[in-house]
Design an enzyme around this catalytic site. Structure first.
Site, PDB file in Angstrom:
ATOM      1  N   ASP A  13       0.821  -1.376   0.105  1.00  0.00           N
ATOM      2  CA  ASP A  13      -0.082  -0.021   0.228  1.00  0.00           C
ATOM      3  C   ASP A  13       0.837   1.072   0.029  1.00  0.00           C
ATOM      4  OD1 ASP A  13      -2.161  -1.801   0.192  1.00  0.00           O
ATOM      5  OD2 ASP A  13      -1.649  -1.692   2.319  1.00  0.00           O
ATOM      6  N   LYS A  16       2.222   2.148  -5.102  1.00  0.00           N
ATOM      7  CA  LYS A  16       3.002   1.961  -6.333  1.00  0.00           C
ATOM      8  C   LYS A  16       2.207   2.032  -7.575  1.00  0.00           C
ATOM      9  CE  LYS A  16       3.174  -2.491  -4.395  1.00  0.00           C
ATOM     10  NZ  LYS A  16       2.989  -2.292  -3.143  1.00  0.00           N
ATOM     11  N   GLY A  40      -4.335  -4.484  -4.478  1.00  0.00           N
ATOM     12  CA  GLY A  40      -5.390  -3.724  -4.575  1.00  0.00           C
ATOM     13  C   GLY A  40      -4.632  -2.221  -5.010  1.00  0.00           C
ATOM     14  N   HIS A  41      -4.506  -1.954  -6.112  1.00  0.00           N
ATOM     15  CA  HIS A  41      -3.768  -0.858  -6.628  1.00  0.00           C
ATOM     16  C   HIS A  41      -4.758   0.269  -6.758  1.00  0.00           C
ATOM     17  CE1 HIS A  41      -0.040  -3.713  -7.596  1.00  0.00           C
ATOM     18  NE2 HIS A  41      -0.284  -3.480  -6.277  1.00  0.00           N
ATOM     19  N   GLN A 223       1.927  -6.198  -3.007  1.00  0.00           N
ATOM     20  CA  GLN A 223       2.424  -6.153  -1.683  1.00  0.00           C
ATOM     21  C   GLN A 223       3.660  -5.490  -1.324  1.00  0.00           C
ATOM     22  OE1 GLN A 223       1.538  -9.590  -2.852  1.00  0.00           O
ATOM     23  NE2 GLN A 223      -0.579  -8.796  -2.558  1.00  0.00           N
TER      24      GLN A 223
END
Ligand code: IMP
Length: 418
Positions: A13, A16, A40-41, A223
């Site tokens: 988080d 990225k 989750g981007h 991650q």
């Protein structure tokens, strides 16, 4: 660029997705090498929020090709839905998405086992995303997983899944009701597994041919380093190698093809799920960072735990990954603080010699700037105290900072390279 990797340097988080998206202007291909729908981007483009779980962040650039490498664990229904959502929003998918035939498949059984294991662990639970990641990688290591290539013979996959279902029943790993509800997911699972087949290919050969042709390739980590199964805060980690060393095994490219490895650090630290977090602030500062930074998990919507920047672990990440440069994100979240702390080292030794649970952080305090930075375009326009904060981090990490993100939008990015 030729091959540039963008990896998380903390507990995930770090932002990225935004950095990959911003650097995509010069990229032909974006490739993911590990993880799955646990990622989750979050991207904000022209004020609209999009959260990607399996597709690389390059998908928002219509000319960029996206590779889901062999090191990933693919969840077909989730992926199919993600592809359709983007297609409906006007982002073309066809011819641009390439799924490795050697990646592993996450089945509904893996998700069931993930949730069940967490339940049994009770207060010792890892706090997983319940996306079936651990059980799927366990099957891979146990040589009992399903590779994407097998989806070409869907009847054989059905047989394999039925056998696994039978094992669940025999080993009392699912009640009759749970088996019934699992069966309800199966039609959707087989439908999506067939639907993604046209996108399946030998991505290692594809990527090597692109490298040979001089195309610009961005490698997107999911991650972060401290969630790496070998080098992270084990056992409170994910089930894949998230670090630079895993790029080659997760994509099928040689180590010498990687030119730059960029570490992405948030200007403070966050983590979701359980496990040690030496600089966590269980006080007004932690609440401020959580609230101001809108720190909620993009996959599970859980509140993220928050704390000061940890340069002791930051330096460790630099070393483990061989970062060539750093990117600092969410600097604007610190805008209103009057004092900002950085952990420079631990007073009782360094990780991994000491257990992170017992680490005693040593802090230095720097003056805050108490001004808005969100509209800044150049380093020299940032308040002096903000520049000082960045220089201190640079000094502690011993690598240059090349970009600083000061807002959610693609354009809110300061380039420090001359
Ligand atoms: P899993 O990857 O779902 O097995 O979860 C293992 C640990 O990694 C948990 O603490 C999760 O919260 C964490 N985790 C997994 N994916 C992400 C991510 O994308 N960002 C932050 N934490 C993650």
């Amino acid at each position: 660029m030729p091959v540039t990797a963008i990896l998380g340097a903390q507990w995930g988080d770090e932002g990225k997705g935004k950095i990959v998206d911003s650097l995509c202007e010069h990229a032909d291909v974006v490739a993911r090498f590990q993880g799955g729908a646990n990622a989750g981007h979050t991207l904000y483009i022209n004020g609209k929020e999009t959260i990607l779980h399996q597709l690389p962040s390059g998908i928002m650039h219509p000319k960029v090709e996206c590779v889901l490498g062999n090191g990933m664990v693919i969840d077909p229904p989730e992926l199919w839905q993600e592809m359709n959502n983007l297609q409906n929003q006007g982002f073309p998918i066809d011819e641009r998405v390439h799924i490795s035939l050697q990646a592993q498949i996450v089945t509904p059984i893996h998700k069931h086992l993930d949730a069940k294991t967490e339940l049994v662990l009770g207060s010792a639970a890892i706090g997983t995303t319940k996306r079936g990641i651990g059980p799927c990688y366990a099957d891979k290591a146990n040589r009992s997983g399903i590779q994407v290539r097998e989806l070409r013979e869907i009847n054989a996959v059905q047989q394999k899944v039925n056998e696994k279902m039978e094992q669940l029943r025999r080993n009392n790993l699912a009640t009759a009701d749970e088996i019934q509800s699992l069966l309800q997911f199966m039609d959707q699972f087989y439908m999506a597994s067939t639907a993604i087949l046209p996108y399946v290919t030998d991505t290692s050969t594809l990527l090597n041919s692109y490298i040979h042709a001089g195309k610009n390739i961005l490698v997107e980590g999911a991650q972060g380093t401290l969630l790496d199964i070998d080098f992270g805060s084990y056992p409170y980690v994910t089930s894949s190698n998230t670090i630079a060393g895993s790029i080659c095994t997760g994509l099928g490219i040689g180590p010498k093809t990687i030119d730059n490895i960029i570490g992405v650090y948030k200007s403070y630290t966050t983590r979701v799920g359980a496990g040690p977090f030496p600089t966590e602030q269980l006080n007004a500062i932690g609440d401020y960072l959580q609230r101001t930074g809108k720190e909620f998990g993009a996959t599970t919507h859980r509140k993220r735990r928050c704390g000061w920047f940890d340069a002791a672990l930051g330096k460790y990440s630099t070393r483990i990954n061989g970062f060539t440069t750093a990117v600092i994100t969410k600097l604007d979240i610190l805008d209103q603080l009057d004092q900002i702390q950085i952990c420079t080292h631990y007073e009782n030794g360094s990780f991994p010699e000491i257990d992170l649970q017992s680490a005693v952080p040593h802090y230095i305090s720097l003056p805050g700037w108490q001004q808005t930075t969100a509209q800044t375009h150049r380093l020299s326009d940032l308040p002096k105290a903000a520049q000082q904060y960045l220089r201190k981090i640079e000094e502690l990490l011993e690598i240059p900072i090349t970009y600083v993100s000061i807002g959610k939008d693609r354009r809110q990015l300061i380039c420090l390279e001359s």
